[in-house]
Design an enzyme around this catalytic site. Sequence first.
Site, short mmCIF file in Angstrom:
data_model
loop_
_atom_site.label_atom_id
_atom_site.label_comp_id
_atom_site.label_asym_id
_atom_site.label_seq_id
_atom_site.Cartn_x
_atom_site.Cartn_y
_atom_site.Cartn_z
N CYS A 120 -3.26 34.02 8.65
CA CYS A 120 -3.14 34.64 9.91
C CYS A 120 -2.93 33.58 11.01
O CYS A 120 -3.77 33.41 12.10
CB CYS A 120 -4.33 35.53 10.30
SG CYS A 120 -4.85 36.46 9.03
N TYR A 142 3.50 18.87 11.24
CA TYR A 142 4.57 17.96 11.75
C TYR A 142 5.97 18.65 11.92
O TYR A 142 6.99 17.83 12.03
CB TYR A 142 4.92 16.90 10.77
CG TYR A 142 3.43 16.09 10.06
CD1 TYR A 142 2.85 15.43 10.87
CD2 TYR A 142 3.20 16.34 8.79
CE1 TYR A 142 1.48 14.99 10.26
CE2 TYR A 142 2.07 15.78 8.15
CZ TYR A 142 1.32 15.09 9.13
OH TYR A 142 -0.04 14.43 8.59
N TYR A 147 0.69 14.16 0.29
CA TYR A 147 0.13 14.84 1.43
C TYR A 147 0.28 16.39 1.27
O TYR A 147 0.28 16.87 2.25
CB TYR A 147 0.73 14.10 2.75
CG TYR A 147 0.61 12.80 2.70
CD1 TYR A 147 -0.98 12.12 3.04
CD2 TYR A 147 1.75 11.86 2.73
CE1 TYR A 147 -0.70 10.85 3.17
CE2 TYR A 147 1.56 10.54 2.77
CZ TYR A 147 0.34 9.90 2.85
OH TYR A 147 0.41 8.51 3.06
N GLU A 182 0.79 -1.15 -0.16
CA GLU A 182 0.06 -0.01 -0.13
C GLU A 182 1.00 1.25 0.03
O GLU A 182 0.92 2.04 0.84
CB GLU A 182 -1.04 -0.07 1.31
CG GLU A 182 -1.90 -1.28 1.37
CD GLU A 182 -2.68 -1.29 2.77
OE1 GLU A 182 -2.27 -0.37 3.68
OE2 GLU A 182 -3.43 -2.11 2.84
N1 LLP Z 1 -1.96 2.18 4.31
C1 LLP Z 1 -2.28 2.67 5.33
C2 LLP Z 1 -3.22 1.73 6.28
C3 LLP Z 1 -2.11 3.99 5.90
O1 LLP Z 1 -2.73 4.46 6.89
C4 LLP Z 1 -1.14 4.86 5.17
C5 LLP Z 1 -0.81 6.08 5.44
C6 LLP Z 1 -0.54 4.27 3.75
C7 LLP Z 1 -0.94 2.96 3.51
C8 LLP Z 1 0.32 4.76 3.01
O2 LLP Z 1 1.70 5.32 3.73
P1 LLP Z 1 2.94 5.90 2.94
O3 LLP Z 1 3.17 4.96 1.86
O4 LLP Z 1 2.42 6.94 2.39
O5 LLP Z 1 3.83 5.98 3.82
N2 LLP Z 1 0.03 13.02 6.24
C9 LLP Z 1 1.29 12.53 6.64
C10 LLP Z 1 1.24 10.96 6.35
C11 LLP Z 1 -0.09 10.25 6.77
C12 LLP Z 1 -0.03 8.82 6.70
C13 LLP Z 1 -1.36 8.03 6.80
N3 LLP Z 1 -1.24 6.72 6.62
C14 LLP Z 1 2.35 13.17 6.09
O6 LLP Z 1 2.17 14.21 5.41
O7 LLP Z 1 3.46 12.96 6.30
#
Ligand code: LLP
Length: 417
Positions: free
Chosen positions: A345, A316, A373, A273
Amino acid sequence: MGPRGLQVESVALDEIAARFGTPCYVYSRAALTTAFAAYRDTLQAKGLLDRALICYAVKANSNLAILNLFARLGAGFDIVSGGELARVLAAGGSADKIVFSGVGKAREEMRAALEAGIHCFNVESASELEQLDEVAGQLGRRAPVSLRVNPDVDARTHPYISTGLKTAKFGVAFDQAFEIYRRAASLPHLQVKGIDCHIGSQLLDPAPAAEAADKVLGLVDRLAAAGIALEHIDLGGGLGITYRADEPAPPTADYLGPMLARLAGRKEKLVFEPGRSLVGNAGLLLTRVQVLKHGEARHFAVVDAAMNDLMRPALYDAWHEIVKVGAGGTAAGTPMPYEIVGPVCESGDFLGHDRELALQEGDLLAILSAGAYGMAMASNYNTRPRAAEVMVDGDAAHLIRRRENVAELFALESVLP
Ligand code: LLP
């Protein structure tokens, strides 16, 4: 940097700014394709491609053009809402390659996913199992399920994006998983298909993911011994990207290597994923310097993008490289450390602290590694229309989301009679 300043593929960023305005997200089709190919090639090299499904995590960037591009490359999709389901279907993704994650699926969302015929529900609690069984029963269907197990592994990333510890709201506790599987196997409208695990995001070290895989595989074997044979193993996403040179992300093959080594010789199908690693470095946010302001303690460059466009720094304390596009022959300003801030603001409205740049008002800046994101988390705070999105393909720039206009922002509202 070409003679006309910074480019994405063969298109100069100053041309994109002139044509589509700023702030504007710009993506590279070639970079998206290359990132996907890294997963495909890694799996191919290990002889695992035939039984693997790469489900792009839609939440990272849900623009239809991006979803459509991945669908054309053969991707499946990891969704977390009925909204994302609708997007994937609208973009030409196939329902039978969709996995549905999330801790709080509404019955309406379960119904929509069952009717579409998705590949699998990643169930995150005992209660969700019962609800899904009931909804599937009402529709006269059997819901394909995996349990998302929480392996209690420390992913060693930012606490907000770490999901695999006992204290997290995600998944079912590892020690309870066996019993919950037994329950799932006994429910009439469920079909136990697989197991799922995702320990966090922006992971740079392959060890925690490999450790989680070990735990998951141990459980798969115990379940098989008890007569619950799983068809697939979903190891989630999480591979990080390089935001700054001193914290480089490993190549996809190196990150996946230890995990894949554990899967060799097994017969289950595999699901991944990935979100960020497919789109993050393929996009940037283009913004223009509105005002330079030299205060007593700090130098500020106020740009036309803000925390509502790219929330990661505010949320973050994330670091994104910021570079000058440098076209148009503007005379360089004097280099000095700038606070790169937006017009919103809030003191938390910054895009970068203490960046040594030589700036003039009107300069274009590119905020890098913003493909994941970024736009997906954008808001209309301060009644700011969300940015345009452009995809570059060779020497062509395509508008893939036009800029919102202000009237659209309050079109759904009404005053009292
Ligand atoms: N699968 C599940 C169940 C997840 O919760 C997530 C991300 C992914 C896959 C994908 O993960 P990735 O490969 O993108 O790391 N907004 C945050 C990141 C939140 C991630 C949430 N879940 C940021 O900007 O760093």
